[in-house]
Design an enzyme around this catalytic site. Structure first.
Site, PDB file in Angstrom:
ATOM      1  N   MET A 197      21.073 -86.801 -26.187  1.00  0.00           N
ATOM      2  CA  MET A 197      21.919 -87.998 -26.075  1.00  0.00           C
ATOM      3  C   MET A 197      23.123 -87.702 -25.182  1.00  0.00           C
ATOM      4  O   MET A 197      23.724 -86.635 -25.279  1.00  0.00           O
ATOM      5  CB  MET A 197      22.366 -88.443 -27.457  1.00  0.00           C
ATOM      6  CG  MET A 197      21.197 -88.983 -28.228  1.00  0.00           C
ATOM      7  SD  MET A 197      21.718 -90.042 -29.564  1.00  0.00           S
ATOM      8  CE  MET A 197      20.121 -90.383 -30.280  1.00  0.00           C
ATOM      9  N   MET A 257      35.166 -89.097 -24.861  1.00  0.00           N
ATOM     10  CA  MET A 257      35.559 -89.988 -23.766  1.00  0.00           C
ATOM     11  C   MET A 257      34.966 -91.371 -24.021  1.00  0.00           C
ATOM     12  O   MET A 257      34.794 -92.167 -23.093  1.00  0.00           O
ATOM     13  CB  MET A 257      35.086 -89.437 -22.423  1.00  0.00           C
ATOM     14  CG  MET A 257      35.723 -88.082 -22.101  1.00  0.00           C
ATOM     15  SD  MET A 257      35.833 -87.713 -20.344  1.00  0.00           S
ATOM     16  CE  MET A 257      34.135 -87.722 -19.891  1.00  0.00           C
ATOM     17  N   GLY A 258      34.649 -91.667 -25.282  1.00  0.00           N
ATOM     18  CA  GLY A 258      34.118 -92.984 -25.620  1.00  0.00           C
ATOM     19  C   GLY A 258      32.655 -93.127 -25.249  1.00  0.00           C
ATOM     20  O   GLY A 258      31.949 -92.131 -25.090  1.00  0.00           O
ATOM     21  N   VAL A 296      22.159 -83.708 -30.414  1.00  0.00           N
ATOM     22  CA  VAL A 296      21.359 -84.785 -31.020  1.00  0.00           C
ATOM     23  C   VAL A 296      20.464 -85.346 -29.920  1.00  0.00           C
ATOM     24  O   VAL A 296      20.928 -85.621 -28.813  1.00  0.00           O
ATOM     25  CB  VAL A 296      22.257 -85.877 -31.629  1.00  0.00           C
ATOM     26  CG1 VAL A 296      21.412 -87.006 -32.215  1.00  0.00           C
ATOM     27  CG2 VAL A 296      23.155 -85.274 -32.711  1.00  0.00           C
ATOM     28  N   GLU A 339      24.946 -91.504 -30.999  1.00  0.00           N
ATOM     29  CA  GLU A 339      24.667 -90.794 -32.258  1.00  0.00           C
ATOM     30  C   GLU A 339      25.187 -89.347 -32.221  1.00  0.00           C
ATOM     31  O   GLU A 339      25.554 -88.793 -33.255  1.00  0.00           O
ATOM     32  CB  GLU A 339      23.160 -90.867 -32.539  1.00  0.00           C
ATOM     33  CG  GLU A 339      22.726 -90.380 -33.902  1.00  0.00           C
ATOM     34  CD  GLU A 339      23.534 -90.948 -35.079  1.00  0.00           C
ATOM     35  OE1 GLU A 339      23.834 -90.151 -35.986  1.00  0.00           O
ATOM     36  OE2 GLU A 339      23.866 -92.141 -35.085  1.00  0.00           O
ATOM     37  N   HIS A 358      28.016 -88.268 -30.874  1.00  0.00           N
ATOM     38  CA  HIS A 358      29.432 -88.312 -31.292  1.00  0.00           C
ATOM     39  C   HIS A 358      29.540 -88.610 -32.786  1.00  0.00           C
ATOM     40  O   HIS A 358      30.370 -88.029 -33.485  1.00  0.00           O
ATOM     41  CB  HIS A 358      30.181 -89.420 -30.537  1.00  0.00           C
ATOM     42  CG  HIS A 358      30.209 -89.261 -29.051  1.00  0.00           C
ATOM     43  ND1 HIS A 358      29.532 -90.114 -28.206  1.00  0.00           N
ATOM     44  CD2 HIS A 358      30.848 -88.369 -28.260  1.00  0.00           C
ATOM     45  CE1 HIS A 358      29.748 -89.752 -26.951  1.00  0.00           C
ATOM     46  NE2 HIS A 358      30.542 -88.695 -26.961  1.00  0.00           N
TER      47      HIS A 358
HETATM   48  O1  PAF Z   1      33.009 -83.772 -23.955  1.00  0.00           O
HETATM   49  C1  PAF Z   1      33.805 -84.688 -23.656  1.00  0.00           C
HETATM   50  O2  PAF Z   1      33.599 -85.846 -23.964  1.00  0.00           O
HETATM   51  C2  PAF Z   1      35.067 -84.356 -22.874  1.00  0.00           C
HETATM   52  O3  PAF Z   1      34.824 -83.348 -21.949  1.00  0.00           O
HETATM   53  C3  PAF Z   1      36.271 -83.997 -23.776  1.00  0.00           C
HETATM   54  C4  PAF Z   1      36.019 -82.727 -24.571  1.00  0.00           C
HETATM   55  C5  PAF Z   1      36.555 -85.157 -24.721  1.00  0.00           C
HETATM   56  C6  PAF Z   1      37.517 -83.772 -22.912  1.00  0.00           C
HETATM   57  O4  PAF Z   1      37.813 -84.892 -22.150  1.00  0.00           O
END
Ligand code: PAF
Length: 298
Positions: free
Chosen positions: A196, A42-43, A188, A47, A49
């Site tokens: 995080m 979700m942006g 992480v 770190e 991600h």
């Molecule tokens: O973990 C997340 O960021 C969200 O729940 C996901 C898996 C991208 C679904 O919107």
């Protein structure tokens, strides 16, 4: 498909905004017999991600990251409006990596007028976080199914920090026959142990200090099980609650010990997951630790 003009040093990274273009990208890779890894986000990338993106890049020929703040997984009184959004910053963070495409649909692309389909993931979506966030996991399951159908990945990468979400998504993939392997990657942490999370940006400096109580409680739980050999889950949870209560800013939502399928545990039989949700001011943080046999000290 658009090559982002700000990233001349990242010849790989294409921005894809429509489901049709995303599916065409996947079809081309399949025709070329290339594997595709996928990191849904979700942006507000951190770190955690980026570690998922690196793992996907290591394990696949191509990698797609999606950025979509999914309205369907936020309750009416939750933080959908204020959820941190920084697409330019996110693209900058991804640009040093060999991410081949960023899927950036808008809400109208994902939820067309009159959209009414929803996946009901069942009871596992109503316990733990689901108890205080009704409908949240059905919203997650629905958007992940839609993202999988758009991206058509061979593998999809999720962080263990959202432990319940990983169980929900594994169930979704298994029961709806998605040909996507679900890969769960380690949480992480900041150097002081805080997991995080994009929501950490909501914490003021006092709350940020107080947030350390989550990791301390998880480590205490691990120690009680592994080093002290405690097996009574009720007593262990009580010890954890007592520790969290020593932090005046912390308000417990839940402290639970569950099996791999989220089933309730009364007597510890490894592996188990210790899961916490704690509020600090207006910010609700979650964290967990998996306690497994190999950690048992002789
Ligand atoms: O973990 C997340 O960021 C969200 O729940 C996901 C898996 C991208 C679904 O919107």
């Amino acid at each position: 498909m658009v090559i982002h003009p700000s990233f001349p040093n990242s010849p790989y990274m294409q921005l894809i905004k429509t489901i049709k273009d995303m599916q065409a990208f996947g079809r081309r890779l399949k025709a070329e017999r290339k594997s595709l890894g996928f990191v849904p986000t979700m942006g507000a990338l951190h770190e955690g991600h980026l570690s998922l993106a690196r793992r996907s890049i290591d394990e696949n020929d191509f990698t797609v990251v999606s950025i979509f703040v999914n309205p369907a997984q936020f309750g009416p009184n939750e933080d959908f409006k204020k959820y941190p959004r920084d697409t330019e910053g996110d693209l900058q963070k991804l640009s040093p990596f060999k991410v081949d495409a960023v899927f950036l649909p808008d809400a109208a692309e994902m939820y067309t007028a009159g959209f009414s389909t929803s996946i009901n993931i069942g009871n596992i979506g109503t316990i733990l976080c689901g108890a205080s966030r009704p409908g949240h996991f059905n919203g997650v399951a629905t958007v992940v199914a839609k993202l999988f159908n758009a991206v058509t990945p061979d593998r999809a990468y999720f962080g263990q920090k959202d432990f319940q979400q990983t169980v929900v998504i594994n169930k979704l993939a298994r029961e709806l026959n998605f040909a996507t392997d679900i890969i769960v990657c380690p949480t992480v942490r900041e150097p002081d142990g805080l997991a995080m999370s994009s929501r950490n940006t909501y914490l003021n400096s006092e709350e940020r200090k107080a947030a350390l109580i989550l990791y301390k409680a998880l480590k205490l739980g691990e120690e009680l099980i592994i080093s002290n050999g405690m097996v009574n889950a009720v007593l262990i949870k009580e010890e954890l609650r007592m520790l969290i209560h020593t932090e005046p800013l912390a308000v417990i939502d839940y402290v639970e010990i569950v099996a791999a399928d989220l089933g309730e545990v009364e007597k510890i039989k490894l592996p188990v997951a210790i899961c916490l949700a704690v509020k600090l001011g207006k910010t609700r943080l979650i964290d967990n630790i998996i306690v497994d046999r190999f950690q048992r000290k002789s």
